[in-house]
Design a protein around this motif. Structure first.
Motif, PDB file in Angstrom:
ATOM      1  N   LEU A 141       5.504  -1.280 -12.723  1.00 52.17           N
ATOM      2  CA  LEU A 141       6.278  -1.216 -11.491  1.00 52.17           C
ATOM      3  C   LEU A 141       5.372  -1.233 -10.262  1.00 52.17           C
ATOM      4  O   LEU A 141       5.711  -1.829  -9.234  1.00 52.17           O
ATOM      5  CB  LEU A 141       7.170   0.024 -11.481  1.00 52.17           C
ATOM      6  N   ALA A 142       4.210  -0.580 -10.363  1.00 50.11           N
ATOM      7  CA  ALA A 142       3.256  -0.604  -9.250  1.00 50.11           C
ATOM      8  C   ALA A 142       2.801  -2.042  -8.985  1.00 50.11           C
ATOM      9  O   ALA A 142       2.744  -2.486  -7.833  1.00 50.11           O
ATOM     10  CB  ALA A 142       2.063   0.299  -9.542  1.00 50.11           C
ATOM     11  N   LEU A 143       2.489  -2.763 -10.048  1.00 49.97           N
ATOM     12  CA  LEU A 143       2.079  -4.158  -9.887  1.00 49.97           C
ATOM     13  C   LEU A 143       3.218  -5.014  -9.328  1.00 49.97           C
ATOM     14  O   LEU A 143       2.991  -5.890  -8.483  1.00 49.97           O
ATOM     15  CB  LEU A 143       1.611  -4.729 -11.233  1.00 49.97           C
ATOM     16  N   ALA A 144       4.436  -4.766  -9.783  1.00 48.76           N
ATOM     17  CA  ALA A 144       5.587  -5.535  -9.292  1.00 48.76           C
ATOM     18  C   ALA A 144       5.829  -5.249  -7.810  1.00 48.76           C
ATOM     19  O   ALA A 144       6.114  -6.177  -7.038  1.00 48.76           O
ATOM     20  CB  ALA A 144       6.822  -5.214 -10.120  1.00 48.76           C
ATOM     21  N   LEU A 145       5.736  -3.988  -7.418  1.00 45.78           N
ATOM     22  CA  LEU A 145       5.930  -3.660  -6.015  1.00 45.78           C
ATOM     23  C   LEU A 145       4.823  -4.268  -5.144  1.00 45.78           C
ATOM     24  O   LEU A 145       5.078  -4.717  -4.035  1.00 45.78           O
ATOM     25  CB  LEU A 145       5.984  -2.149  -5.828  1.00 45.78           C
ATOM     26  N   PHE A 146       3.614  -4.279  -5.663  1.00 42.28           N
ATOM     27  CA  PHE A 146       2.527  -4.934  -4.943  1.00 42.28           C
ATOM     28  C   PHE A 146       2.787  -6.432  -4.823  1.00 42.28           C
ATOM     29  O   PHE A 146       2.545  -7.030  -3.772  1.00 42.28           O
ATOM     30  CB  PHE A 146       1.203  -4.678  -5.658  1.00 42.28           C
ATOM     31  N   ALA A 147       3.296  -7.026  -5.892  1.00 41.54           N
ATOM     32  CA  ALA A 147       3.504  -8.464  -5.900  1.00 41.54           C
ATOM     33  C   ALA A 147       4.626  -8.895  -4.941  1.00 41.54           C
ATOM     34  O   ALA A 147       4.530  -9.955  -4.337  1.00 41.54           O
ATOM     35  CB  ALA A 147       3.833  -8.945  -7.312  1.00 41.54           C
ATOM     36  N   VAL A 148       5.659  -8.092  -4.796  1.00 37.16           N
ATOM     37  CA  VAL A 148       6.756  -8.492  -3.912  1.00 37.16           C
ATOM     38  C   VAL A 148       6.510  -8.147  -2.461  1.00 37.16           C
ATOM     39  O   VAL A 148       7.219  -8.586  -1.573  1.00 37.16           O
ATOM     40  CB  VAL A 148       8.119  -7.913  -4.358  1.00 37.16           C
ATOM     41  N   SER A 149       5.486  -7.308  -2.214  1.00 38.05           N
ATOM     42  CA  SER A 149       5.230  -6.924  -0.820  1.00 38.05           C
ATOM     43  C   SER A 149       4.437  -7.972  -0.075  1.00 38.05           C
ATOM     44  O   SER A 149       3.922  -8.900  -0.595  1.00 38.05           O
ATOM     45  CB  SER A 149       4.500  -5.597  -0.772  1.00 38.05           C
ATOM     46  N   HIS A 193      14.319 -12.023   5.626  1.00 34.05           N
ATOM     47  CA  HIS A 193      14.783 -11.095   4.594  1.00 34.05           C
ATOM     48  C   HIS A 193      13.916  -9.851   4.644  1.00 34.05           C
ATOM     49  O   HIS A 193      12.846  -9.838   5.252  1.00 34.05           O
ATOM     50  CB  HIS A 193      14.772 -11.742   3.220  1.00 34.05           C
ATOM     51  N   PRO A 194      14.355  -8.767   3.987  1.00 35.87           N
ATOM     52  CA  PRO A 194      13.629  -7.500   4.105  1.00 35.87           C
ATOM     53  C   PRO A 194      12.178  -7.555   3.658  1.00 35.87           C
ATOM     54  O   PRO A 194      11.375  -6.772   4.117  1.00 35.87           O
ATOM     55  CB  PRO A 194      14.427  -6.554   3.203  1.00 35.87           C
ATOM     56  N   GLY A 195      11.835  -8.471   2.785  1.00 39.84           N
ATOM     57  CA  GLY A 195      10.477  -8.517   2.270  1.00 39.84           C
ATOM     58  C   GLY A 195       9.426  -8.876   3.306  1.00 39.84           C
ATOM     59  O   GLY A 195       8.245  -8.696   3.073  1.00 39.84           O
ATOM     60  N   HIS A 196       9.832  -9.399   4.465  1.00 36.82           N
ATOM     61  CA  HIS A 196       8.860  -9.780   5.482  1.00 36.82           C
ATOM     62  C   HIS A 196       8.861  -8.824   6.668  1.00 36.82           C
ATOM     63  O   HIS A 196       8.284  -9.141   7.693  1.00 36.82           O
ATOM     64  CB  HIS A 196       9.124 -11.202   5.969  1.00 36.82           C
ATOM     65  N   GLU A 197       9.495  -7.688   6.563  1.00 41.44           N
ATOM     66  CA  GLU A 197       9.475  -6.708   7.631  1.00 41.44           C
ATOM     67  C   GLU A 197       8.374  -5.694   7.344  1.00 41.44           C
ATOM     68  O   GLU A 197       8.167  -5.289   6.204  1.00 41.44           O
ATOM     69  CB  GLU A 197      10.823  -6.015   7.734  1.00 41.44           C
ATOM     70  N   LEU A 198       7.681  -5.285   8.373  1.00 41.29           N
ATOM     71  CA  LEU A 198       6.525  -4.409   8.218  1.00 41.29           C
ATOM     72  C   LEU A 198       6.883  -3.096   7.538  1.00 41.29           C
ATOM     73  O   LEU A 198       6.162  -2.633   6.648  1.00 41.29           O
ATOM     74  CB  LEU A 198       5.874  -4.152   9.579  1.00 41.29           C
ATOM     75  N   GLY A 199       7.984  -2.493   7.910  1.00 39.09           N
ATOM     76  CA  GLY A 199       8.382  -1.220   7.317  1.00 39.09           C
ATOM     77  C   GLY A 199       8.603  -1.335   5.817  1.00 39.09           C
ATOM     78  O   GLY A 199       8.173  -0.473   5.048  1.00 39.09           O
ATOM     79  N   VAL A 200       9.265  -2.402   5.399  1.00 39.24           N
ATOM     80  CA  VAL A 200       9.526  -2.600   3.970  1.00 39.24           C
ATOM     81  C   VAL A 200       8.222  -2.857   3.225  1.00 39.24           C
ATOM     82  O   VAL A 200       8.010  -2.349   2.120  1.00 39.24           O
ATOM     83  CB  VAL A 200      10.531  -3.751   3.756  1.00 39.24           C
ATOM     84  N   LEU A 201       7.339  -3.636   3.832  1.00 40.75           N
ATOM     85  CA  LEU A 201       6.037  -3.896   3.209  1.00 40.75           C
ATOM     86  C   LEU A 201       5.260  -2.599   3.014  1.00 40.75           C
ATOM     87  O   LEU A 201       4.682  -2.363   1.948  1.00 40.75           O
ATOM     88  CB  LEU A 201       5.216  -4.869   4.054  1.00 40.75           C
ATOM     89  N   LEU A 202       5.251  -1.768   4.037  1.00 38.17           N
ATOM     90  CA  LEU A 202       4.516  -0.501   3.940  1.00 38.17           C
ATOM     91  C   LEU A 202       5.132   0.430   2.901  1.00 38.17           C
ATOM     92  O   LEU A 202       4.408   1.078   2.137  1.00 38.17           O
ATOM     93  CB  LEU A 202       4.452   0.174   5.311  1.00 38.17           C
ATOM     94  N   VAL A 203       6.449   0.496   2.860  1.00 41.03           N
ATOM     95  CA  VAL A 203       7.105   1.345   1.855  1.00 41.03           C
ATOM     96  C   VAL A 203       6.830   0.817   0.450  1.00 41.03           C
ATOM     97  O   VAL A 203       6.544   1.594  -0.468  1.00 41.03           O
ATOM     98  CB  VAL A 203       8.618   1.455   2.134  1.00 41.03           C
ATOM     99  N   ASP A 204       6.896  -0.496   0.268  1.00 39.67           N
ATOM    100  CA  ASP A 204       6.590  -1.075  -1.045  1.00 39.67           C
ATOM    101  C   ASP A 204       5.178  -0.706  -1.490  1.00 39.67           C
ATOM    102  O   ASP A 204       4.962  -0.305  -2.638  1.00 39.67           O
ATOM    103  CB  ASP A 204       6.722  -2.600  -1.016  1.00 39.67           C
ATOM    104  N   LEU A 205       4.232  -0.845  -0.587  1.00 40.74           N
ATOM    105  CA  LEU A 205       2.850  -0.536  -0.944  1.00 40.74           C
ATOM    106  C   LEU A 205       2.651   0.958  -1.172  1.00 40.74           C
ATOM    107  O   LEU A 205       1.916   1.360  -2.080  1.00 40.74           O
ATOM    108  CB  LEU A 205       1.895  -1.057   0.127  1.00 40.74           C
ATOM    109  N   LEU A 206       3.315   1.796  -0.386  1.00 43.97           N
ATOM    110  CA  LEU A 206       3.221   3.241  -0.580  1.00 43.97           C
ATOM    111  C   LEU A 206       3.807   3.652  -1.933  1.00 43.97           C
ATOM    112  O   LEU A 206       3.208   4.441  -2.668  1.00 43.97           O
ATOM    113  CB  LEU A 206       3.931   3.983   0.558  1.00 43.97           C
ATOM    114  N   VAL A 207       4.956   3.094  -2.274  1.00 42.56           N
ATOM    115  CA  VAL A 207       5.559   3.411  -3.568  1.00 42.56           C
ATOM    116  C   VAL A 207       4.695   2.858  -4.703  1.00 42.56           C
ATOM    117  O   VAL A 207       4.580   3.497  -5.761  1.00 42.56           O
ATOM    118  CB  VAL A 207       7.007   2.882  -3.643  1.00 42.56           C
TER     119      VAL A 207
END
Length: 187
Positions: A179-187, A123-137
């Protein structure tokens, strides 16, 4: 998904405080639009807090409907303000655009959390690009949270009226931090 109890606790506390600030803003608002905006912020914070509490897999559809309705409200406000406001008067569409982005981010957190709970791979949550975007956001949302607080509470007393009321700034800072914490948690 949400493995750290410290992150989940911080997320839920921040978003619960945002809901309390939103309810207080709802009671203090002078216009129907102000009340709707405060209610929209409360719904975003409540939906993301529900995701943090683990309701994403079971309550994905109701939470998605709530976030979509909030997004549509703020997107509609943006279009309305773009078509009816004169340049140089009021805030313009910027606050509505900001809140629409917050609702969209809440929807993304819901989507990722629901997908992470149902499957550990593929799923998208385990792809490097999505992880980096989540952490950047997430980092951008931390800066947004700090910006709300700095712009409101660090002004000198003799500098004139505050651009944003303290309750509104606290609400927006708490939603952005949540939202920052949530994005960190799902990344």
């Amino acid at each position: 998904m949400f493995r750290s109890t410290l992150v989940v606790t911080a997320l839920v506390v921040a978003l619960a405080a945002a809901v309390v600030c939103s309810v207080a803003g709802l009671l203090r608002a002078k216009s129907p639009v102000g009340r709707a905006d405060a209610a929209g912020s409360a719904l975003i914070a409540g939906a993301v807090a529900a995701v943090g509490l683990g309701w994403a897999p079971a309550g994905q559809l109701p939470l998605a409907v709530v976030l979509a309705a909030v997004f549509l409200w703020f997107a509609g406000r943006t279009v309305f303000q773009l078509t009816t406001s004169s340049p140089g008067t009021g805030d313009g569409p910027a606050p509505a655009v900001y809140h629409a982005v917050l609702a969209g981010l809440g929807g993304w957190v819901l989507f990722e959390a629901a997908r992470n709970a149902s499957s550990g791979t593929g799923h998208p949550g385990h792809e490097l690009g999505v992880l980096l975007v989540d952490l950047l956001v997430a980092v951008v949302m931390v800066f947004a949270s700090a910006g709300w607080l700095l712009a409101t509470f660090t002004l000198r007393a003799d500098s004139g009226p505050r651009p944003v009321p303290g309750l509104t700034a606290a609400r927006e800072a708490l939603v952005a931090a949540g939202l920052a914490l949530a994005l960190f948690a799902v990344s």
